[in-house]
Design a protein around this motif. Sequence first.
Motif, mmCIF file in Angstrom:
data_model
loop_
_atom_site.group_PDB
_atom_site.id
_atom_site.type_symbol
_atom_site.label_atom_id
_atom_site.label_comp_id
_atom_site.label_asym_id
_atom_site.label_seq_id
_atom_site.Cartn_x
_atom_site.Cartn_y
_atom_site.Cartn_z
ATOM 1 N N ARG A 293 0.828 -1.201 0.000
ATOM 2 C CA ARG A 293 0.000 0.000 0.000
ATOM 3 C C ARG A 293 0.874 1.267 0.000
ATOM 4 O O ARG A 293 1.640 1.496 0.940
ATOM 5 C CB ARG A 293 -0.916 0.009 1.232
ATOM 6 C CG ARG A 293 -1.857 1.218 1.292
ATOM 7 C CD ARG A 293 -2.692 1.195 2.549
ATOM 8 N NE ARG A 293 -3.699 0.157 2.488
ATOM 9 C CZ ARG A 293 -4.902 0.296 1.936
ATOM 10 N NH1 ARG A 293 -5.234 1.457 1.389
ATOM 11 N NH2 ARG A 293 -5.755 -0.698 1.922
ATOM 12 N N PRO A 294 0.749 2.097 -1.043
ATOM 13 C CA PRO A 294 1.484 3.368 -1.053
ATOM 14 C C PRO A 294 0.991 4.275 0.072
ATOM 15 O O PRO A 294 -0.084 4.059 0.644
ATOM 16 C CB PRO A 294 1.144 3.956 -2.434
ATOM 17 C CG PRO A 294 0.669 2.786 -3.251
ATOM 18 C CD PRO A 294 -0.003 1.872 -2.277
ATOM 19 N N ASP A 295 1.769 5.309 0.366
ATOM 20 C CA ASP A 295 1.378 6.236 1.421
ATOM 21 C C ASP A 295 0.050 6.911 1.106
ATOM 22 O O ASP A 295 -0.789 7.101 1.993
ATOM 23 C CB ASP A 295 2.468 7.293 1.620
ATOM 24 C CG ASP A 295 3.737 6.693 2.216
ATOM 25 O OD1 ASP A 295 3.628 5.646 2.881
ATOM 26 O OD2 ASP A 295 4.822 7.255 2.001
ATOM 27 N N ASP A 296 -0.133 7.300 -0.147
ATOM 28 C CA ASP A 296 -1.411 7.888 -0.556
ATOM 29 C C ASP A 296 -1.542 7.793 -2.071
ATOM 30 O O ASP A 296 -0.581 7.435 -2.768
ATOM 31 C CB ASP A 296 -1.541 9.346 -0.099
ATOM 32 C CG ASP A 296 -0.420 10.223 -0.626
ATOM 33 O OD1 ASP A 296 -0.334 10.391 -1.857
ATOM 34 O OD2 ASP A 296 0.374 10.730 0.190
ATOM 35 N N THR A 299 0.958 9.844 -4.444
ATOM 36 C CA THR A 299 2.348 9.404 -4.591
ATOM 37 C C THR A 299 2.460 7.949 -5.047
ATOM 38 O O THR A 299 3.566 7.423 -5.167
ATOM 39 C CB THR A 299 3.099 9.556 -3.252
ATOM 40 O OG1 THR A 299 2.438 8.763 -2.246
ATOM 41 C CG2 THR A 299 3.129 11.010 -2.822
ATOM 42 N N ALA A 300 1.333 7.298 -5.318
ATOM 43 C CA ALA A 300 1.348 5.907 -5.764
ATOM 44 C C ALA A 300 2.049 5.786 -7.122
ATOM 45 O O ALA A 300 1.905 6.665 -7.973
ATOM 46 C CB ALA A 300 -0.078 5.369 -5.871
#
Length: 332
Positions: A293-296, A299-300
């Motif tokens: 899971r990316p931070d958000d 920013t993915a």
Amino acid sequence: MWMNHKDTVYLEDGYIYEMNNLLHLPEGAVDAYLTTIQAIKEDSALLAQVMDCHEKIIQTEHYNEQEAKSIIDEAAAACGISSGMLAVVVILSGIPQMQAFYSNKGISEIVLADTLSDVRVWMEKYERQYGVWGLDETSWILNHIRCKLFKIGRLQYMPKHWDQPFIVYRHNRSGELMIRSCDGEETDLYSLSGEWEMVLNPSSLVLDLHIQEGEPLTPERCGQSLKDAAQFFSSLFPDRLYSGYVCSSWLLTPSFRNFLPPASNILQFNQRFQLLPAEGSDRQLFERVFGGRPDDANTAPRETKLQEIIAQEWKKGTDLSHGAGFILPSSR
């Protein structure tokens, strides 16, 4: 020269070279195997641990697969060796038994090699994640070694009983499907009416379908696999009647039907299934699409078209929970 003791033949150099005709492991993985078995043969305590793991995990017919990893981890910790490569040695020690089953049932070496290809897939994933060779999907790969799972063409199949919390009915004339909760209070009124046939219930045998990563999921290959699997299992187990296919996967995310392009292989695979009204997690989707899971959403990674689409939908707040579904024989 191989050891005379048949139970430790997997600790000889020639063993991995012979088995690699089926496994197709890269050179680095083979070298790691050779290094590991050399360390095992030079340490009597470690050798005893490995033979104990082999006895408990491979030779014990009804051993619980879920406990296999803990046994290997404990053995590795006791001797200060990588649990990842110890798992590889123990798992691969079961291939001769697998070969004997395939030979006895007349199953082709193509299916054997295809089924074993998952060892390479998961070892390569381990190497990408940790920078060394090994295997941590011990319980999963034991299904292959114990001949509970078979790869037929593009897809993998594992016979089991229907374990979804629903009963499925089909109308005798229209073919309409009705899905009812299996909560212990459901009665068989629809089946008793004579118009509805119960087609999936806890006593139904089904083929649990899995999708190995790394190969194109084209409609043609999937369709051929489903067709070949029906023939394979009816021939292998002629006394068993399979009521359909079941799958639980991020590929069956229900919301995919709202935003993936029509030509998408993933969407076309998804649409083969009658989806169940089940709630799932989005963890598997983020793991398979982004590697975690990316931070958000902003920013993915957006290196692939799928990553771009998923990131956009995630930013919108779209439900990306994975789904479950089934295919009945007449709808393959």
